[in-house]
Design an enzyme around this catalytic site. Structure first.
Site, PDB file in Angstrom:
ATOM      1  N   LYS A 126      52.107  52.128  41.920  1.00 17.56           N
ATOM      2  CA  LYS A 126      52.779  53.429  41.950  1.00 17.56           C
ATOM      3  C   LYS A 126      54.221  53.222  42.394  1.00 17.56           C
ATOM      4  CE  LYS A 126      48.536  55.929  42.604  1.00 17.56           C
ATOM      5  NZ  LYS A 126      47.440  55.325  43.364  1.00 17.56           N
ATOM      6  N   THR A 180      26.112  45.998  41.722  1.00 23.07           N
ATOM      7  CA  THR A 180      27.531  45.753  41.426  1.00 23.07           C
ATOM      8  C   THR A 180      28.114  44.985  42.601  1.00 23.07           C
ATOM      9  OG1 THR A 180      28.284  47.728  42.534  1.00 23.07           O
ATOM     10  CG2 THR A 180      27.700  47.957  40.229  1.00 23.07           C
ATOM     11  N   TRP A 188      53.629  55.312  37.191  1.00 25.24           N
ATOM     12  CA  TRP A 188      52.623  54.269  37.291  1.00 25.24           C
ATOM     13  C   TRP A 188      52.986  53.079  36.404  1.00 25.24           C
ATOM     14  CZ3 TRP A 188      46.983  56.608  37.389  1.00 25.24           C
ATOM     15  CH2 TRP A 188      46.879  57.446  38.503  1.00 25.24           C
ATOM     16  N   GLU A 201      27.090  49.774  35.626  1.00 20.96           N
ATOM     17  CA  GLU A 201      26.601  51.155  35.607  1.00 20.96           C
ATOM     18  C   GLU A 201      26.373  51.694  34.201  1.00 20.96           C
ATOM     19  OE1 GLU A 201      28.902  49.975  37.587  1.00 20.96           O
ATOM     20  OE2 GLU A 201      28.975  51.020  39.522  1.00 20.96           O
TER      21      GLU A 201
HETATM   22  P1  ADP Z   1      31.652  43.808  38.867  1.00 21.42           P
HETATM   23  O1  ADP Z   1      32.312  42.770  38.024  1.00 21.42           O
HETATM   24  O2  ADP Z   1      32.600  44.465  39.830  1.00 21.42           O
HETATM   25  O3  ADP Z   1      30.322  43.468  39.383  1.00 21.42           O
HETATM   26  P2  ADP Z   1      31.242  45.186  36.449  1.00 21.42           P
HETATM   27  O4  ADP Z   1      31.007  43.946  35.733  1.00 21.42           O
HETATM   28  O5  ADP Z   1      30.332  46.319  36.250  1.00 21.42           O
HETATM   29  O6  ADP Z   1      31.263  44.997  37.942  1.00 21.42           O
HETATM   30  O7  ADP Z   1      32.739  45.593  36.219  1.00 21.42           O
HETATM   31  C1  ADP Z   1      33.104  46.728  35.516  1.00 21.42           C
HETATM   32  C2  ADP Z   1      34.605  46.849  35.482  1.00 21.42           C
HETATM   33  O8  ADP Z   1      35.183  45.735  34.801  1.00 21.42           O
HETATM   34  C3  ADP Z   1      35.093  48.034  34.702  1.00 21.42           C
HETATM   35  O9  ADP Z   1      35.048  49.215  35.455  1.00 21.42           O
HETATM   36  C4  ADP Z   1      36.506  47.616  34.341  1.00 21.42           C
HETATM   37  O10 ADP Z   1      37.404  47.836  35.408  1.00 21.42           O
HETATM   38  C5  ADP Z   1      36.367  46.129  34.145  1.00 21.42           C
HETATM   39  N1  ADP Z   1      36.266  45.819  32.716  1.00 21.42           N
HETATM   40  C6  ADP Z   1      35.173  45.561  31.993  1.00 21.42           C
HETATM   41  N2  ADP Z   1      35.489  45.286  30.720  1.00 21.42           N
HETATM   42  C7  ADP Z   1      36.826  45.377  30.615  1.00 21.42           C
HETATM   43  C8  ADP Z   1      37.774  45.218  29.553  1.00 21.42           C
HETATM   44  N3  ADP Z   1      37.413  44.872  28.328  1.00 21.42           N
HETATM   45  N4  ADP Z   1      39.075  45.411  29.844  1.00 21.42           N
HETATM   46  C9  ADP Z   1      39.484  45.754  31.076  1.00 21.42           C
HETATM   47  N5  ADP Z   1      38.649  45.907  32.112  1.00 21.42           N
HETATM   48  C10 ADP Z   1      37.341  45.729  31.895  1.00 21.42           C
END
Ligand code: ADP
Length: 540
Positions: free
Chosen positions: A437, A185, A442, A330
């Site tokens: 906040k 990640t 929120w 994850e």
């Molecule tokens: P990174 O981009 O940080 O490497 P990920 O691709 O695993 O990691 O990102 C996951 C995160 O992306 C989720 O925990 C969420 O916050 C955000 N995310 C993924 N899909 C959506 C969605 N459809 N709407 C809003 N947020 C999303």
């Protein structure tokens, strides 16, 4: 008492063997890094993946060894997905958009023994190679004719390696819990963390991905993943497509709108998938050129929230169904998908769009719940919110080479704040760390951003919390306007007035040329917060 069915492990190699046998002449089409379009079929892809497995064995790669890739979505990358995992090694996808020191950390932490690299990224890795002491083999993913003059030690040529083998190779059978692939990640805080998938988790995720209420993949589809194979395994599409024998169209480095539209047309693409930033550019291109999406029937949007206005434009103007999905590295990554139930058929257009702007229902196999700060489970009434937690056979249990579990009471805490309604539709209101906040209440930055980007003269928008002496935090709206006729701050305030609660109104609006993005194409709130660190709100 144990069941008495055949003991047959769930293995990634079986997905490809199946497609080679029953969809042998179905095509895999690639816009190559070298330029020309390459086409072959599942039968040839399966043979070349076996040749690759033989070549890896000849290089001394053994079961459990990590083999890294830094590559676009191409047929060679597809072969690596299957050749590496199929032989029992671990396919570790590297995201070239990460910073150099993050990449160095990741390769060393993973202990990668070989790195396969596309021509595009050779210069990037040349700069890092002397810090990557564990790497024994560098393989450039091209043919002899295009082999570059490189300082990568003893660089090998992919095509030479593969062509030297005969493909007479039987995929080994082993425990389905064997590690198959590894993805880090991007780590907005601390070091990146590795998620180590297994054959079992990957195969189960593939079955789930194809279901009608998930991505609805079938042998009649032509699938173009815009989402990179170096980002959460292109949302599992390279595994799910062979499982059903779907045609694959791999865009290589051509992620610009004209290149994508050309492939949509030429290859009769039915399903495509990517993050909102990609679709922003595509929709703009379609508006400018008056072009259509041709045969495309479904656009999967995930990675960040799909704005309601974007969903509306795809559906109303282009007659393409939007499938809004949520997931994480994850979670392999599919966690929820926004397909509607039959009871939603009578909904008004507006109500349907509201529902589709939510991130959707749990994919069968995934369990969801929301918990408050003190860990108490919240009701699922669409109003109560809390941190989203997930469980399931393709959800991470612990991070690679770290102490301790990644779980809390057996659930994986996502760091997302969400509501879940009576029908099970989950809606992300924010990343826990992005929520604003204000006076004990929120404000959802995602909701606000969604309203703002619906303005016809706004290209992109982000909302962050800025310190406020009285309210703790108040929202600052940062906007990228469309070039021709930018709106004024006053016009935006008027536009928002009847769409949001009064106390949600941003305390200030700032126009910028560009917003910072992360390595996976999301707006980087972290960088934005740094940029506006000392910003004083006019209301302070
Ligand atoms: P990174 O981009 O940080 O490497 P990920 O691709 O695993 O990691 O990102 C996951 C995160 O992306 C989720 O925990 C969420 O916050 C955000 N995310 C993924 N899909 C959506 C969605 N459809 N709407 C809003 N947020 C999303």
């Amino acid at each position: 008492m144990l069941g008495q069915m055949m003991d047959h492990p769930l293995l990634i190699s079986d997905l490809l063997t199946f497609s080679a046998q029953y969809h042998g002449d179905t095509e895999i089409v690639t816009r190559t890094v070298e330029g020309p379009i390459h086409r072959y079929d599942y039968r040839s892809a399966a043979r070349r993946s076996r040749q690759l497995a033989q070549a890896l064995a000849r290089l001394g790669i053994e079961v459990g060894d990590r083999v890294a890739t830094m590559a676009w979505n191409t047929h060679r990358h597809f072969e690596l997905y299957f050749g590496v995992s199929g032989m029992g090694a671990v396919c570790h996808t590297l995201n070239p958009r990460l910073f150099a020191d993050q990449l160095t950390y990741i390769v060393n932490h993973a202990g990668d023994k070989a790195v396969f690299v596309d021509l595009t990224f050779v210069p990037l890795l040349e700069k890092l190679a002397d810090q990557l002491q564990g790497v024994e083999h560098w393989v450039v993913m091209t043919d002899g004719e295009h082999m570059p003059d490189t300082s990568l030690p003893n660089a090998l040529c992919y095509e030479d390696l593969v062509e030297a083998e005969d493909g007479n190779y039987d995929w080994p059978s082993f425990d389905e819990n064997t590690a198959s692939s590894l993805c880090y990640t991007s780590g907005t805080t601390g070091h990146p963390k590795g998620v180590l998938y297994s054959h079992r988790s990957t195969v189960l995720h593939s079955y789930a991905a194809c279901m009608v209420d998930t991505l609805r993949l079938s042998a009649r589809d032509s699938v173009l993943p815009v989402v990179p194979m170096f980002h959460a395994n292109a949302w599992g599409l390279p595994y799910a497509s062979p499982l059903v024998g779907a045609k694959q169209v791999l865009p290589g480095p051509g992620l610009d709108a004209p290149s994508l539209v050309e492939l949509f047309e030429q290859e009769e693409v039915t399903t495509t998938a990517g993050v909102p930033t990609i679709w922003l550019g595509l929709l703009q291109h379609l508006r400018d050129t008056g072009k259509s999406l041709g045969t495309v029937r479904r656009v999967v949007i995930g990675g960040s929230a799909a704005p309601r206005s974007m969903i509306a434009e795809f559906q109303e103007r282009h007659r393409v169904q939007v499938v809004h999905a949520w997931g994480m590295t994850e979670t392999s990554p599919l966690g929820t998908v926004g397909t509607l139930k039959s009871k939603h058929e009578g909904l008004s257009e507006d109500a349907r769009l509201d529902l589709q702007a939510k991130q959707g229902r749990a994919v069968a196999g995934v369990q969801l719940r929301i918990v408050s700060d003190d860990g108490a489970e919240q009701v699922q009434d669409g109003e109560a919110f809390g941190e989203l937690e997930v469980k399931g056979p393709w959800v991470v249990g612990r991070y690679f080479r770290t102490e301790g579990e990644a779980l809390r009471d057996g659930w994986f805490p996502t760091g997302d704040v969400a509501t879940i309604d009576h029908d099970g539709f989950m809606q992300i209101t924010d990343r826990a760390k992005d929520v604003i906040k204000s006076g004990g209440e929120w404000i959802s930055s995602i909701d606000l951003e969604n309203e703002v980007v619906a303005h016809p003269r706004v290209a992109e928008a982000a909302v962050i919390g800025i310190h406020h002496p009285k309210w703790d935090e108040r929202p600052l709206l940062v906007v990228v306007a469309k070039p021709d006729d930018p709106p004024t701050a006053e016009e935006l305030r008027e536009f928002l007035q009847d769409k949001i609660a009064k106390w949600w109104m941003p305390d200030d609006i700032v126009f910028v040329d560009e917003l910072p993005h992360t390595a996976t194409g999301k707006i980087s709130k972290k960088d934005l917060r740094v940029r506006f660190e000392n910003y004083e709100l006019p209301t302070a």
